[in-house]
Design a protein around this motif. Sequence first.
Motif: not given
Length: 687
Positions: A111, A114, A220-221, A223
Amino acid sequence: MSDLSTPSPTAKTSINFQEALNPEQYAAVTAKDGPALILAGAGSGKTRTLTYRVAYLLNQGVQPYQILLLTFTNKAAREMLERVEDLTGVPAYQFWGGTFHHIGQRTLRRHAEHVGLSPSFTILDQGDAEALLADTIRDVDGAFLKSKDNPKPRVLADIISYARNTCQPIEPVVEDRYPFFIDLAARVKAFSDAYREKKRKQNVTDYDDLLEHWLTILETDNEVAEQYQNRFKHILVDEYQDTNLLQAKIIDKLGLHHQIMAVGDDSQCIYTWRGAQIENILNFPEKHPGTQVHKIEINYRSSPEILHFANQILQHQSTDIGYEKNLKPVNPSTQLPCFVPAMDTRQQAQFICKRIRGLIDEGYALSQITILYRAHYQAMDLQMELSRQGIPYTITSGVRFFEQAHVRDLVAQLRFVSNPNDRVAFTRVATLLPKVGPRTAEKLLKLAEKAALKEKKSLIQSLTNASVADKVPAEAKEDWMDFALTLQNIEERLRAPKSDKAEEDLFTLSQTESHNFVPGTPQEIVKLAIDGWYGDYLRHIHTNWASRHDDLESLIAFAERYASMEDLLAQLVLLNSETSDRSADPDTENIRLTTIHQAKGLEYPVVFLIGLAENLFPLKRAIEEGNIEEERRLFYVGVTRAQEQLYITYPMVSLQGGPPQRMDPSRFMQEIPEHTYEVLHVGRATW
């Protein structure tokens, strides 16, 4: 990592958990789903409990990829997962297990976008990270690193790292850890911000980024966070008492459904100086409602007498700090722990060597004996005595005392002033200055020699001559003057007429007298060297400057034994050579010398715990900073390393930093009932 759709090997079902574990371990291993806090006392089989917990979950149908195991060392993770594989037949690679940083980088690879990185980012080691920070500082303020009054990149890196790991702004960290740099806090913050941006542009991370970016992604994410929260049905955290706030936040975010089992021992939290927060384990039940608390107190390591002594240590801790626990023995009785008052550190060392020879006669191997201390300098006399008596030893808390770089640096100054022809000594110290290499040092020395001949002055006095100072690199000019003035002060005192002073009773020295030195003595000269340029240099260069300073202060006491600087320097060289010749041979048996911090997690049949006097243990610095409870926990950790025999020694007189002073026994010893130990008297020493 196994994919969610990949079938995992079926775990063996033949494990009899109840038979393999004691009742306390069994209760923890078979705890129902939900938050759990496992308080695993010293020597209680913590690793075994964690290993069987993973095996138990597999037997309950949990898939390997649904278990996250977080540890503080790769060795611990490898050992646990290998044991799980042996127990269950499930390959270790099927699990998500490893250190926080290992799992952090594994997550970040997936990730990276991000946080503004690509998955191909590279990780800087400590040296490369400090070099990049130094480049950043030069970009922001080209003059900052040229000033001798400003901290060097290593110190700035320590400030920034500590702030990140404890989730604090820069200013309070500077105020707490480096108060003499408080006026620079805003500039350090600017350097930190620019450093972060430079790393992003270069697609690199340092070690702290692996955790910070991991937390940022989770926060912050939603999902991505939900993916991991749902994936890991069970999160097991080893040594939970050593987690810092950044790590605790990651665990809490991953364990949103409170599927966390935290394993640790608040009584062994001894790394708060590194950022660990004992509140993480103390407040765990509040953060995770419904927490099951399991205590594992059956101790398989130590004798009943040692455990009774250890339990008394915890009886006196502050009532609002720590969980109540009581280690319970299974081993047979041996002897009471021994408390040994000695006249001073030399007599302390002589007793230990004599007792070691007795232990060898009793059938103990040298490798079964360890000597523990609170601070490295406290073992100086012990190293000397072991070397004199030909007892092989190895040091795992650093290099031998007289081989340490800061000790050799200080001695080099004394050597050069005593013998200005000693070019090796001059070069060693001069090259500590910025932009001064061996060739520049040689050039400056030749200029000083020329000026000395012309003006009929000493070589040391001529170091500040304009013809010399003008050729010093610009970055080193301020340092050079302080360096030269310190050498001149030492020379002045070295050449001063010696005054007579009658010997004084060791026990009647007043507090005022304890800070005075006889002019021209080796004691006074060593003190001048420590308080001069080099002491300031340590503070700006090294993150552990305080402990290095303590080492140097111990040389003042050592210098008191010699009538002249020539005698002192001769002995320092001979001792350094002697102890170097005794370096550990891996093929022979050796006694281990180490700090208690380094010994955590280890065990030995025989333990010597030295220096149990006020201001030595607990350290004076810890007393002044209000860190008594951590010192108490450190004492507890040291005591619980012992399996069969424990010797606690106490020097009644200290020469540390000045003339002799009477020492009181450590408050920790004074708190413990006398019937829990035996007092051994050495010579005339009585308590």
